[in-house]
Scaffold this motif. Structure first.
Motif, short mmCIF file in Angstrom:
data_model
loop_
_atom_site.label_atom_id
_atom_site.label_comp_id
_atom_site.label_asym_id
_atom_site.label_seq_id
_atom_site.Cartn_x
_atom_site.Cartn_y
_atom_site.Cartn_z
N LEU A 111 -32.13 4.73 -24.98
CA LEU A 111 -31.99 3.88 -26.16
C LEU A 111 -31.37 4.69 -27.29
CD1 LEU A 111 -35.43 2.03 -26.00
CD2 LEU A 111 -33.23 1.29 -25.06
N PRO A 112 -30.94 4.03 -28.35
CA PRO A 112 -30.37 4.78 -29.48
C PRO A 112 -31.34 5.83 -30.02
CG PRO A 112 -30.04 2.41 -29.77
CD PRO A 112 -30.94 2.60 -28.57
N PRO A 113 -30.82 6.99 -30.42
CA PRO A 113 -31.70 8.08 -30.86
C PRO A 113 -32.57 7.72 -32.06
CG PRO A 113 -29.37 8.71 -31.04
CD PRO A 113 -29.42 7.36 -30.42
N TRP A 114 -32.10 6.80 -32.90
CA TRP A 114 -32.89 6.46 -34.08
C TRP A 114 -34.26 5.90 -33.70
CZ3 TRP A 114 -34.70 1.59 -34.90
CH2 TRP A 114 -34.05 0.53 -34.26
N ILE A 115 -34.35 5.27 -32.51
CA ILE A 115 -35.64 4.71 -32.09
C ILE A 115 -36.63 5.84 -31.83
CG2 ILE A 115 -36.84 3.45 -30.24
CD1 ILE A 115 -34.38 1.64 -30.05
N ALA A 116 -36.19 6.88 -31.11
CA ALA A 116 -37.08 8.02 -30.83
C ALA A 116 -37.47 8.74 -32.12
CB ALA A 116 -36.39 8.99 -29.87
N VAL A 117 -36.49 8.96 -32.99
CA VAL A 117 -36.75 9.68 -34.25
C VAL A 117 -37.69 8.87 -35.15
CG1 VAL A 117 -35.68 10.55 -36.36
CG2 VAL A 117 -34.59 10.97 -34.15
N PHE A 174 -50.26 7.91 -30.58
CA PHE A 174 -50.09 7.51 -29.18
C PHE A 174 -48.93 6.52 -29.04
CE2 PHE A 174 -51.19 4.48 -25.78
CZ PHE A 174 -51.16 5.33 -24.70
N ILE A 175 -48.89 5.51 -29.89
CA ILE A 175 -47.82 4.51 -29.83
C ILE A 175 -46.47 5.16 -30.09
CG2 ILE A 175 -46.87 2.44 -30.93
CD1 ILE A 175 -49.83 1.59 -31.41
N GLY A 176 -46.41 6.07 -31.05
CA GLY A 176 -45.15 6.78 -31.32
C GLY A 176 -44.67 7.54 -30.09
N GLY A 177 -45.60 8.15 -29.38
CA GLY A 177 -45.23 8.86 -28.16
C GLY A 177 -44.72 7.92 -27.08
N LEU A 178 -45.37 6.77 -26.94
CA LEU A 178 -44.90 5.76 -25.98
C LEU A 178 -43.50 5.29 -26.33
CD1 LEU A 178 -47.98 3.40 -25.46
CD2 LEU A 178 -46.94 4.89 -23.76
N GLN A 179 -43.28 5.04 -27.61
CA GLN A 179 -41.97 4.56 -28.04
C GLN A 179 -40.89 5.61 -27.82
OE1 GLN A 179 -42.96 3.32 -32.05
NE2 GLN A 179 -43.33 1.21 -31.40
N GLN A 180 -41.22 6.87 -28.12
CA GLN A 180 -40.25 7.94 -27.91
C GLN A 180 -39.95 8.09 -26.41
OE1 GLN A 180 -41.49 12.04 -28.34
NE2 GLN A 180 -39.55 12.54 -29.33
N ALA A 181 -40.98 8.05 -25.57
CA ALA A 181 -40.77 8.16 -24.13
C ALA A 181 -39.92 7.01 -23.60
CB ALA A 181 -42.12 8.20 -23.41
N ALA A 182 -40.16 5.81 -24.09
CA ALA A 182 -39.36 4.66 -23.66
C ALA A 182 -37.90 4.84 -24.11
CB ALA A 182 -39.93 3.37 -24.24
N ALA A 183 -37.69 5.36 -25.30
CA ALA A 183 -36.33 5.58 -25.80
C ALA A 183 -35.59 6.58 -24.93
CB ALA A 183 -36.37 6.05 -27.25
N ILE A 184 -36.29 7.64 -24.53
CA ILE A 184 -35.66 8.66 -23.68
C ILE A 184 -35.43 8.11 -22.27
CG2 ILE A 184 -36.06 10.90 -22.57
CD1 ILE A 184 -37.62 11.65 -25.19
#
Length: 156
Positions: free
Chosen positions: A75-81, A61-71
């Motif tokens: 934010l830099p793509p490395w954050i989403a990845v 869940f947290i990974g999904g939140l972080q990816q959504a925030a990056a998009i």
């Protein structure tokens, strides 16, 4: 009693408040599950897998939140990845323990590291992005979860 249109259009509870309440509820297993085996060792075979599974779901869940925030905030793509990579790493732990590929002890260590890495990612996210993902509200629960998993590792 007459209700104005403005009162009717305002929700009694905001989505942010409801999410924060659910976040606190989701922290309860991290507080209880490591302690129950100290009350009775018979609870260990139940509590350890429940804690590992709960931690894996929350990590995803947290990974999904972080990816959504990056998009959303470009934010830099490395954050989403990295966010999704850590989420997959954490959830794979559940499969690995279920199939006997790793020990419970190693699962606890793996999940502790995953939570700490997710906390580090959030330190790099700008404040505007942190607001949309409840980062401030999740900081203490994530520390509690990391500590809980480290305790699980120490007790196995």
């Amino acid at each position: 009693a007459e209700v104005s249109m403005q009162d009717a259009s305002q929700p009694a509870v905001t989505a942010r408040a409801a999410s924060a309440a659910l976040l606190r509820i989701g922290t309860v297993p991290f507080c209880l599950l490591p302690l129950l085996p100290l009350v009775s060792d018979d609870l260990r075979p139940i509590c350890e897998p429940l804690l590992i599974c709960h931690a894996s779901v929350i990590i995803a869940f947290i990974g999904g939140l972080q990816q959504a925030a990056a998009i959303q905030h470009d934010l830099p793509p490395w954050i989403a990845v990295l966010a999704i990579g850590i989420a997959l790493f954490g959830t794979t732990t559940t499969s690995a323990i279920a199939t006997g590929l790793i020990s419970t002890h190693l699962a606890f260590i793996t999940l502790t590291v995953a939570y700490l890495l997710q906390l580090l990612i959030e330190r790099t996210i700008p404040p505007t992005a942190k607001q949309s993902m409840l980062a401030a509200e999740r900081q203490l629960p994530m520390i509690v979860a990391s500590f809980s998993l480290a305790v699980g590792a120490a007790l196995t």
